[in-house]
Each structure stands twice: as structure tokens, then as C-alpha cells.
Design an enzyme around this catalytic site. Structure first.
Site: not given
Length: 278
Positions: A42, A119
Site C-alpha cells: 500500500s 500510511k
């Protein structure tokens, strides 16, 4: 001293040494740095599957999330940070706390599952965030994107879970080049970083997210292959992340292995050792 007494003494000293080592490791992991292994794609190409880094827990101060989680599925061990420090959860504040900055790469606990995620911080408290055709708008202003060629990797099973990458150039066979468009995105505070584009996806266009006070909005750099704040928790996404759920900041990759096991030394990526995370 008899032989049995000597053996007993040796056993006691060994146990003491192990206990002290565990205590020291626990203190180090709780207050200073937590090891983190990248399990998914990701955050490509900033972080690759198999990158190993230490999370700086001193960067934003301490909360219940600073306590270590011990998860070893093979042995049925699943001890959560809340099991250690859950009594401190709920105030959404931090000891010696400081605010994270837009563009930081952050490890945080998923607000529902409690699992650690990594993230990039895009939205601060009070911000309005929206995506239009894959471009991030922050408080109505577009974050500039400049094309930067392609990110190319081999279509192969990656990491211990054997994940296959997603490709912009369609369904390619094992061993072929898997490519994605790469852009340099520049956030309002001047932080620039790479992002990848696989193709048109539903989350390339969103409504306006207003980030609540005391919470943050995160996105993966591999925008079309990331479960992040664009999807609410009720739909099994991340949603907004409270301040107290932040674990720390990722600053530097220490080691990297492209193989299914860290022991596969022929897959080690020496060019990523001690690489700064931007």
C-alpha cells in the site's frame, strides 16, 4: 557447593538474564523505537514489501498505543497494546505530545481492529480533503502532481503472504514487468513524495471529508491499492484516526528483503539499507 546446587544456581541466573533482557527490550520498544516489517504494497514505492524499519516513538510523545503488541500467530500469541495499557485509552491525548506534520509517514493502530497500519498523513484536524480524478484537494487547493515516469517491478509472489502486485499494463504473466505510472505529489507545506497510479478506480473521486478535531486523515502512496481514510470504518476501512492511536513516525529503512523469508539472503536489497523515508 554440590553439583545439583550449582545447576540450580545456573538455571536461576539464566532465568534472571532472560527476564532482564525482556524488560530492557520492553522498555526500549515502549519508549524509543518499535520494529516494523512492511507486509503489503500500500505504500509503494516509498516502502516495499519486505522493508524493515524502526518506528520513532519519541516523535509525537506517548499514549496507550505506545505500549507494545506481541503477535505470534504460529504460537497462538496475541497480546494487544490495550492489554498492557488499555487503562490509559480514551482521553485522546499524549504524554510529552507533539503534533504530527502533513506528509509524515506514520504508524498507527487501526481504530477498530487495533492492528498496526503505516500510511502517509494527508489531512490535519479541521482540514477538508477530497479526491478528484486521483488528485488530492486540501481545503479546496489541489496538491500538485508531476509525472515521473513509471515504477516497474517483476510480477511475482512477494513477501511471506505471497502477494501479487497490481499492474497498470494489464494482466501480465509471472516474471514479466508490472508497471504503474509514478507521480511526484507536493503537499501544501512543501513536502514532496512519490505516488503510484494503477488506473481509474472508484476512490479516485470522493466526497469532501472534514477531518474532526483531534483526528487525522491518512492515505497510502500506492493510491489504487490502499485501504485508508477514504473508506469509513463501518465499511472496513480506516476512516479518521484519533491522535491517541498514533504509534510513531517512520524515518528510515534499516533492512530490506524481497523474498518470502528474511533468511533468503540472495533476495536482500542492499540499496535500501539505511534509506531515508521521504
Amino acid at each position: 557447593m554440590s553439583e545439583s546446587t550449582g545447576i540450580l544456581h545456573t538455571v536461576k541466573e539464566t532465568i534472571k538474564t532472560v527476564v532482564y533482557a525482556l524488560l530492557i527490550a520492553g522498555v526500549f520498544r515502549t519508549f524509543f523505537f518499535q520494529p516494523f516489517w512492511i507486509p503489503s504494497g500500500s505504500m509503494k514505492d516509498t516502502l516495499l514489501i519486505g522493508d524493515f524499519l524502526f518506528v520513532n516513538k519519541m516523535a509525537y510523545g506517548y499514549s496507550y498505543a505506545s505500549c507494545p503488541s506481541i503477535i505470534i500467530p504460529r504460537f497462538g500469541i496475541d497480546v494487544d497494546a490495550e492489554d498492557f495499557c488499555g487503562v490509559f485509552k480514551g482521553g485522546n491525548d499524549r504524554l510529552f505530545g507533539s503534533e504530527p506534520e502533513r506528509g509524515d509517514v506514520v504508524v498507527f493502530r487501526h481504530p477498530v481492529t487495533g492492528r498496526d497500519f503505516i500510511k502517509r498523513l494527508i489531512g490535519l484536524p479541521g482540514d477538508q480533503i477530497q479526491l478528484r480524478n486521483g488528485v488530492v484537494f486540501i481545503n479546496g487547493e489541489a496538491a500538485a502532481q508531476n509525472q515521473d515516469g513509471f515504477f516497474i517491478e517483476t510480477m511475482e509472489h512477494q513477501g511471506p503472504e505471497g502477494l501479487l502486485p497490481q499492474c497498470q499494463n494489464g494482466a501480465v504473466g509471472i516474471g514479466s514487468d508490472c508497471q504503474k505510472e509514478r507521480f511526484i505529489e507536493t503537499l501544501p507545506n512543501g513536502v514532496s513524495h512519490g505516488i503510484l497510479n494503477i488506473g481509474r478506480r472508484a476512490l479516485d473521486n470522493t466526497g469532501v471529508f472534514t477531518v474532526p478535531e483531534g483526528q487525522y486523515f491518512f492515505m497510502g502512496d500506492n493510491r489504487d491499492n490502499s485501504s485508508d481514510s477514504r473508506v469509513p470504518q463501518a465499511a472496513r476501512g480506516v476512516g479518521f484516526v484519533p491522535y491517541e492511536d498514533i504509534v510513531g513516525r517512520a524515518d528510515r529503512i534499516m533492512f530490506s528483503s524481497a523474498g518470502r523469508s528474511m533468511l533468503a539472503f540472495w533476495t536482500w536489497r542492499s540499496d535500501r539499507y539505511f534509506k531515508a523515508i521521504e
